[in-house]
Design an enzyme around this catalytic site. Structure first.
Site, short mmCIF file in Angstrom:
data_model
loop_
_atom_site.label_atom_id
_atom_site.label_comp_id
_atom_site.label_asym_id
_atom_site.label_seq_id
_atom_site.Cartn_x
_atom_site.Cartn_y
_atom_site.Cartn_z
N ASN A 97 0.87 -1.18 0.03
CA ASN A 97 0.08 -0.05 0.00
C ASN A 97 0.92 1.22 0.22
OD1 ASN A 97 -1.85 1.90 0.69
ND2 ASN A 97 -2.30 1.41 2.53
N HIS B 131 -9.56 1.29 4.75
CA HIS B 131 -8.45 1.36 5.30
C HIS B 131 -8.50 2.31 6.55
CE1 HIS B 131 -4.10 2.69 6.08
NE2 HIS B 131 -3.86 1.52 5.70
N GLU C 75 -5.58 -4.77 10.49
CA GLU C 75 -4.60 -3.88 10.91
C GLU C 75 -4.76 -3.16 12.31
OE1 GLU C 75 -2.41 -2.67 7.03
OE2 GLU C 75 -4.05 -1.37 7.21
N SER D 12 3.27 -1.97 10.34
CA SER D 12 4.78 -2.19 10.49
C SER D 12 5.41 -3.30 10.19
CB SER D 12 5.08 -1.83 12.14
OG SER D 12 4.70 -0.32 12.65
P1 PGA Z 1 2.75 0.42 7.62
O1 PGA Z 1 1.34 0.78 7.01
O2 PGA Z 1 3.37 -0.74 7.16
O3 PGA Z 1 3.57 1.53 7.27
O4 PGA Z 1 2.70 0.22 9.03
C1 PGA Z 1 0.55 -0.37 6.85
C2 PGA Z 1 -0.75 0.21 6.44
O5 PGA Z 1 -1.10 1.35 6.63
O6 PGA Z 1 -1.37 -0.67 5.47
#
Ligand code: PGA
Length: 253
Positions: A8, A95, A165, A212
Site C-alpha cells: 500500500n 483502510h 491492521e 509495521s
Molecule cells: P505500515 O502501514 O506498514 O507503514 O505500518 C501499513 C498500512 O497502513 O497498510
C-alpha cells in the site's frame, strides 16, 4: 495457497518516474516467485503508467480506494467500474486512514458490495484503535467484519480478502509492531466470525496482517500468526526491502 503480499503505497512517491522505477524493482523479484501473489497499490494517478509495466499475473497493480457508485456527480472519486475497465483486480477498502477521514462501517459496506459487483477483489481492512483489558476490541473487530460484509453472499467469497491492521501498530508513529500472538488472536477471531456468517465456506477467505511489517518480521507473522499474507505500507516503497519480504513469503510452503 499462494501468499498474498500487498504493497500500500499511500500518497507516495511524488513523481511518476519514481513510481515506475520502484514498480520495476519490485516486479523484478516478484515475477520470479511461484508461491506469492504480489499486488502494488499506487496512488490512482500512476495506475495506467504502472499497468503498462505489468507482464504476467505474479505482480499486479491494485487500488487503494473506490467509491460505491459506478458514475455520477462525485467530484474527486473513482468508481469500481473504472477500476474494472483498467482490468485491475484488487482494491483496498476501509483502510484506517480513510476511516479516520470519516468513512463509517456503513459506507465501507456500500463500497464493498459495489466493488464485488464490479468483479473486483476487495481487501477489507479492519482493526482496533487501542486494546482494552476487557477484550472489547475483539467485539469491535467482529462487528466491523459483519457490517462490511452485509449483502455479500457465499458466491462472492472468492472476491474477499480481509486485512487485520491494528491502528496502534500502523505507520511511523506506531506504538509498536503487533506481536505474532496479537495477530494470531485476531486472525482466529476473524476466521470464527466468517464461519458464523458463511459456515465452512467462510474459511476460504484469506486473512492478512498489516502494521509495521518489514523484512525482519514478515516471516514470523506468516508462520507464527498463520496469516495468508501481508499488507505492507512503508516497507513496500523500498524495492529492496519489499523484495526481501516477498522472498521470505515465497520460502514458506
Ligand atoms: P505500515 O502501514 O506498514 O507503514 O505500518 C501499513 C498500512 O497502513 O497498510
Amino acid at each position: 495457497m499462494k501468499k498474498i503480499i500487498i504493497g500500500n503505497w499511500k500518497m507516495y512517491p511524488t513523481s511518476v518516474k519514481d513510481a515506475q522505477e520502484k514498480f520495476k524493482g519490485i516486479k523484478k523479484v516478484a515475477s520470479t516467485l511461484r508461491n506469492v501473489q504480489t499486488v502494488v497499490c499506487p496512488p490512482f494517478v500512476y495506475t495506467s503508467d504502472l499497468k503498462r509495466l505489468v507482464t504476467g499475473h505474479r505482480c499486479v497493480v491494485g487500488a487503494q480506494n473506490a467509491w460505491f457508485e459506478n458514475e455520477g456527480a462525485f467530484t474527486g472519486e473513482v468508481s469500481p467500474a473504472m477500476l474494472a475497465s483498467l482490468k485491475l483486480t484488487y482494491v483496498i477498502l476501509g483502510h484506517s486512514e480513510r476511516r479516520a477521514l470519516g468513512e463509517t462501517d456503513e459506507l465501507v459496506n456500500k463500497k464493498v458490495v459495489a466493488a464485488v459487483k464490479a468483479g473486483l477483489t476487495v481487501v477489507l481492512c479492519v482493526g482496533e484503535t487501542e486494546r482494552d483489558p476487557d477484550g472489547e476490541y475483539l467485539k469491535h473487530i467482529a462487528m466491523q467484519v459483519k457490517i462490511a460484509l452485509k449483502g455479500v453472499t457465499k458466491k462472492d467469497l472468492a472476491h474477499i480478502v480481509i486485512a487485520y491492521e491494528p491502528i496502534w501498530a500502523i505507520g511511523k508513529h506506531a506504538l509498536r509492531a503487533a506481536s505474532t500472538d496479537d495477530a494470531l488472536e485476531v486472525a482466529i477471531l476473524i476466521k470464527k466470525t466468517l464461519m458464523e456468517l458463511y459456515s465452512k465456506e467462510g474459511g476460504i477467505i484469506p486473512i492478512l496482517y498489516g502494521g509495521s511489517v518489514d523484512a525482519k518480521n514478515a516471516w514470523e507473522f506468516l508462520t507464527k500468526s498463520h496469516v495468508d499474507g501481508l499488507l505492507v505500507g512503508r516497507a513496500s516503497l523500498d524495492p529492496k526491502i519489499f523484495g526481501e519480504i516477498l522472498k521470505n513469503a515465497d520460502s514458506i510452503k
